[in-house]
Design an enzyme around this catalytic site. Sequence first.
Site, PDB file in Angstrom:
ATOM      1  N   LYS A  53       1.535   1.001   6.234  1.00  0.00           N
ATOM      2  CA  LYS A  53       1.887  -0.281   6.598  1.00  0.00           C
ATOM      3  C   LYS A  53       2.267  -1.333   5.512  1.00  0.00           C
ATOM      4  O   LYS A  53       3.002  -2.047   5.779  1.00  0.00           O
ATOM      5  CB  LYS A  53       0.344  -1.011   7.130  1.00  0.00           C
ATOM      6  CG  LYS A  53      -0.075  -0.440   8.374  1.00  0.00           C
ATOM      7  CD  LYS A  53      -1.394  -0.646   8.799  1.00  0.00           C
ATOM      8  CE  LYS A  53      -1.863   0.250  10.213  1.00  0.00           C
ATOM      9  NZ  LYS A  53      -3.071   0.176  10.648  1.00  0.00           N
ATOM     10  N   GLN A  97      -8.820  -2.343   8.944  1.00  0.00           N
ATOM     11  CA  GLN A  97      -8.579  -1.117   9.471  1.00  0.00           C
ATOM     12  C   GLN A  97      -9.907  -0.225   9.924  1.00  0.00           C
ATOM     13  O   GLN A  97     -10.774  -0.469   9.293  1.00  0.00           O
ATOM     14  CB  GLN A  97      -8.190  -0.148   8.251  1.00  0.00           C
ATOM     15  CG  GLN A  97      -7.808   1.275   8.409  1.00  0.00           C
ATOM     16  CD  GLN A  97      -6.548   1.206   9.236  1.00  0.00           C
ATOM     17  OE1 GLN A  97      -5.363   0.620   9.146  1.00  0.00           O
ATOM     18  NE2 GLN A  97      -6.284   2.302  10.139  1.00  0.00           N
ATOM     19  N   ASP A 120      -3.601  -7.134  15.490  1.00  0.00           N
ATOM     20  CA  ASP A 120      -3.866  -5.598  16.334  1.00  0.00           C
ATOM     21  C   ASP A 120      -4.073  -5.842  17.661  1.00  0.00           C
ATOM     22  O   ASP A 120      -4.008  -4.958  18.518  1.00  0.00           O
ATOM     23  CB  ASP A 120      -5.140  -5.039  15.743  1.00  0.00           C
ATOM     24  CG  ASP A 120      -5.112  -4.061  14.823  1.00  0.00           C
ATOM     25  OD1 ASP A 120      -3.870  -3.248  14.996  1.00  0.00           O
ATOM     26  OD2 ASP A 120      -5.840  -3.499  14.267  1.00  0.00           O
TER      27      ASP A 120
END
Length: 284
Positions: A53, A97, A120
């Site tokens: 990322k 995460q 997200d």
Amino acid sequence: MSATILDGKEIAADIRSEIKSEVEELKQKGITPGLTVVLVGDNPASQSYVRAKARACEEVGIYSEVIRKPSTITQQELLDQIADLNENPNIHGILVQLPLPDHISERAVIDAIRVEKDVDGFHPLNVGNLVIGNGAMLPCTPYGIIEMIKRTGTEIAGKNAVVVGRSNIVGKPVSMLLLHENATVSICHSRTRDLKEMTRQADILVVAAGREGMVGKEHIKPGAIVIDVGVNRTAEGKLTGDVRFDEAREVASYITPVPGGVGPMTITMLLKNTLTAAKQIESV
Ligand code: NDP
């Protein structure tokens, strides 16, 4: 028939170059989109996702930082960290995460992220907005899947779409997006009585079960678009999907490989969401 391979890397590269130009335009207005990834613990898979990322952000000019916390962090300490990021004017996207250690409630952490910074797309308000079709921040994998299907040039409206898997991060949201595109959508899961009977009706088949090679050519309607979301590791350590690629390729019209299909799209849509968040928060 031999299906056309939907090359996720190629499609992702096109989208990334569009994102890069938009980021440059924003920078000329004095705004640099910023993403923070919060990584708790030292799960090797998470570490490698986070590195990927960061590299992708760099490629398109998005500022990114990784905040690493030990797995002993308390839930309250993590929530305090999120609260700081919510207020940080240089950060437009926050991604925690997953998975988190067992003593921390993932739900509590996701709920704490400012909804506009939830790149997200997992915050309940974004999930609700997705369901009602109200301009939500879309979760990255489903968003990437829809983009791939659209780029085949196929009209989704009126098609039978079958999704195998009903998770909150892939199955359910991709089903909802296909419904918004006016497909007739069926969702299958581990209790579906006759999977093959269902999948053979699919003009668009999305498989997100995490079961190596569970879908073969007998599951596929000739000419279907097959999107393989699954990422599994074989006994020999090779990455492979949920679809038996070589045989599925003989019947499908389009098919995504694993690796190199949905995976590169997921990170690309994270970049796109960070850009969108920056534009919304900065009102440009
Ligand atoms: P989950 O384990 O959360 O969900 C799997 C779903 O598949 C469940 O709904 C389960 O049904 C269903 N399922 C399992 N076995 C069967 C079966 N035999 N027949 C029918 N349905 C079945 O997984 P995720 O949705 O998180 O991920 C799915 C796969 O996609 C994984 O391999 C994951 O690694 C991969 N993935 C890839 C991404 C990418 O960027 N390429 C991003 C995210 C995920 P039930 O609900 O009844 O248990």
